[in-house]
Design a protein around this motif. Structure first.
Motif, mmCIF file in Angstrom:
data_model
loop_
_atom_site.group_PDB
_atom_site.id
_atom_site.type_symbol
_atom_site.label_atom_id
_atom_site.label_comp_id
_atom_site.label_asym_id
_atom_site.label_seq_id
_atom_site.Cartn_x
_atom_site.Cartn_y
_atom_site.Cartn_z
ATOM 1 N N GLY A 1 -9.805 -94.308 68.410
ATOM 2 C CA GLY A 1 -8.550 -93.957 67.741
ATOM 3 C C GLY A 1 -7.361 -94.831 68.084
ATOM 4 N N ARG A 2 -6.177 -94.320 67.766
ATOM 5 C CA ARG A 2 -4.930 -95.073 67.945
ATOM 6 C C ARG A 2 -4.229 -94.647 69.219
ATOM 7 N N ARG A 3 -3.426 -95.535 69.774
ATOM 8 C CA ARG A 3 -2.711 -95.196 71.011
ATOM 9 C C ARG A 3 -1.729 -94.062 70.767
ATOM 10 N N ILE A 4 -1.065 -94.099 69.624
ATOM 11 C CA ILE A 4 -0.151 -93.015 69.275
ATOM 12 C C ILE A 4 -0.786 -92.239 68.133
ATOM 13 N N LEU A 5 -0.931 -90.956 68.354
ATOM 14 C CA LEU A 5 -1.623 -90.123 67.379
ATOM 15 C C LEU A 5 -0.863 -90.079 66.057
ATOM 16 N N GLU A 6 -1.613 -90.252 64.947
ATOM 17 C CA GLU A 6 -0.970 -90.176 63.634
ATOM 18 C C GLU A 6 -1.825 -89.284 62.743
ATOM 19 N N ALA A 7 -1.204 -88.738 61.692
ATOM 20 C CA ALA A 7 -1.969 -87.934 60.741
ATOM 21 C C ALA A 7 -3.016 -88.816 60.069
ATOM 22 N N ALA A 8 -4.166 -88.252 59.739
ATOM 23 C CA ALA A 8 -5.230 -89.029 59.100
ATOM 24 C C ALA A 8 -4.740 -89.548 57.741
ATOM 25 N N PRO A 9 -5.180 -90.761 57.364
ATOM 26 C CA PRO A 9 -4.751 -91.283 56.065
ATOM 27 C C PRO A 9 -5.446 -90.544 54.926
ATOM 28 N N SER A 10 -4.821 -90.518 53.776
ATOM 29 C CA SER A 10 -5.531 -89.895 52.656
ATOM 30 C C SER A 10 -5.898 -90.990 51.659
ATOM 31 N N GLY A 11 -7.100 -90.899 51.115
ATOM 32 C CA GLY A 11 -7.538 -91.868 50.106
ATOM 33 C C GLY A 11 -8.012 -93.198 50.660
ATOM 34 N N ARG A 12 -8.016 -93.363 51.948
ATOM 35 C CA ARG A 12 -8.567 -94.582 52.565
ATOM 36 C C ARG A 12 -8.992 -94.244 53.979
ATOM 37 N N SER A 13 -9.848 -95.087 54.526
ATOM 38 C CA SER A 13 -10.339 -94.814 55.873
ATOM 39 C C SER A 13 -9.331 -95.332 56.900
ATOM 40 N N GLU A 14 -9.525 -94.959 58.157
ATOM 41 C CA GLU A 14 -8.651 -95.435 59.238
ATOM 42 C C GLU A 14 -8.680 -96.967 59.318
ATOM 43 N N PHE A 15 -9.859 -97.549 59.074
ATOM 44 C CA PHE A 15 -9.967 -99.003 59.229
ATOM 45 C C PHE A 15 -9.417 -99.730 58.007
#
Ligand code: MG
Length: 376
Positions: free
Chosen positions: A16-30
């Motif tokens: 994951g990310r160093r600073i937590l963020e809401a999951a993206p919508s319509g695309r993956s994290e990468f």
């Protein structure tokens, strides 16, 4: 789309990310990482940074931007065939050169020399610094807050001394572990891209010739194929047909060899990938051929006297800019001025210089040193 292999990086096994963020919508994290990289200022500057040829030498030579796009194309093809995370390889590839100085390796060497007393300068580390610290695009954090696996893949190599200061990211260098297969792919796709485009650019520049390259087996055998398939073909098409075949051979070999390595290692998880030896690899035969080509390029292109002249000029520009900014911080743009001590000041100067494009560095050098220049 085929399902990812169990040992591929995925959203479920990502650190994951160093600073937590809401999951993206319509695309993956990468995909989100890739998009952040493409929208960064450092990415746009790649258009005016070069590897071998200084940017204003000619419009047809590769820049770091086109190089990064070629790396991403090659890396994605390989990742897809091996059922690995294509989006991650793309993100790593597009970001891998973000920290490069102007004027390619000559610039990097010069800046590293200038920074010797202050911890040195490594372009790989600088790429991570760009995405972790230097980009100013978000209200909530510095940098782009990319996923661990993207940052891990970007950091191809790093001294043990620096690794010790990098926390989680540096651990694998200290413990002799590997990055994800996606990271390994981006690394070798980089090699495939630059060896082949440097042959192409080298020939276009006239600094090397096809006759000279006939002594290099990887080139000679593909050139032979082209001559047999297309007797009478001349000019640029001969070069392009040859280079195209070389890339294809290298990519095909890499996929075949890596698939075999993965199969025989009985991998199941991503953690096992990190503990295994490097699995993404060329066959021994192709690895040797690729090394011969690399050596040829070193001797005949990178150390060609005309390239050396450009490099010498580039090094002087960087050294003189560094010296003048170290001497008088008031000559720096304000955002680079506020520094507590000399080491922090040196790092800010290095960040400023590393961020310059070739032409910006040339212009900045003129603005500071040329008497009678009317621009400020
Ligand atoms: Mg590269």
């Amino acid at each position: 789309m085929t399902e990812l292999a169990s040992y591929a990086v995925s959203e479920s096994n990502s650190r994951g990310r160093r600073i937590l963020e809401a999951a993206p919508s319509g695309r993956s994290e990468f995909q989100r990482d890739r998009d952040r990289i493409i929208h960064s200022s450092a990415f746009r500057r790649l258009e005016y940074k070069t590897q071998v040829f200084v940017n204003h030498e000619g419009d047809l030579f590769r820049t770091r931007l086109t190089h990064s796009i070629e790396v991403a194309q090659i890396a994605r093809s390989i990742a897809r065939r091996l059922n690995l995370n294509e989006d991650l390889t793309e993100a790593i590839s597009l970001a891998h050169d973000l920290g490069h100085t102007p004027f390619g390796h000559a610039g990097q060497d010069a800046l590293n020399g200038c920074m010797k007393a202050y911890g040195g300068f490594e372009h790989n580390l600088q790429s991570v610094r760009v995405v972790d610290v230097l980009e100013e695009r978000y209200a909530a954090f510095d940098g782009l807050n990319l996923c661990f696996e993207t940052r891990e893949g970007m950091l191809k190599h790093c001294s043990l001394e620096h690794a010790a200061q990098l926390g989680e990211l540096g651990e694998r260098f200290l413990n002799n572990r590997r990055p994800s297969l996606e990271g390994q792919i981006a690394n070798l796709a980089d090699e495939i891209a630059y060896n082949n485009h440097d042959v192409d650019d080298g020939l276009r520049s006239g600094l090397i010739t096809l006759e000279q390259l006939s002594a290099v087996p990887l080139v000679a055998e593909h050139l032979q194929q082209v001559r047999e398939a297309h007797p009478g073909l001349t000019g640029r098409r001969v070069v392009h047909e040859t280079v195209r075949r070389m890339i294809n051979t290298l990519v095909t070999d890499l996929i075949r060899q890596s698939a075999g390595n993965i199969a025989s290692s009985n991998l199941v998880t991503l953690e096992e990938v990190r503990n295994a030896p490097a699995l993404i690899a060329f066959s021994p035969e192709l690895a040797t051929k690729q090394r011969v080509l690399k050596k040829f390029l070193h001797t005949h292109l990178y150390r060609h006297y005309r390239v050396m002249r450009m490099s010498a000029k580039a090094q002087r520009i960087i050294q003189e800019l560094f010296a003048v900014f170290m001497e008088d911080s008031h000559l720096l743009p304000p955002q680079f001025q506020r520094n507590a001590d000399r080491a922090a000041h040196a790092r800010a100067v290095a960040d400023y210089i590393a961020g310059m494009t070739d032409r910006y560095a040339i212009r900045e050098h003129k603005r500071i040193f040329a008497v009678g220049e009317d621009s400020i």
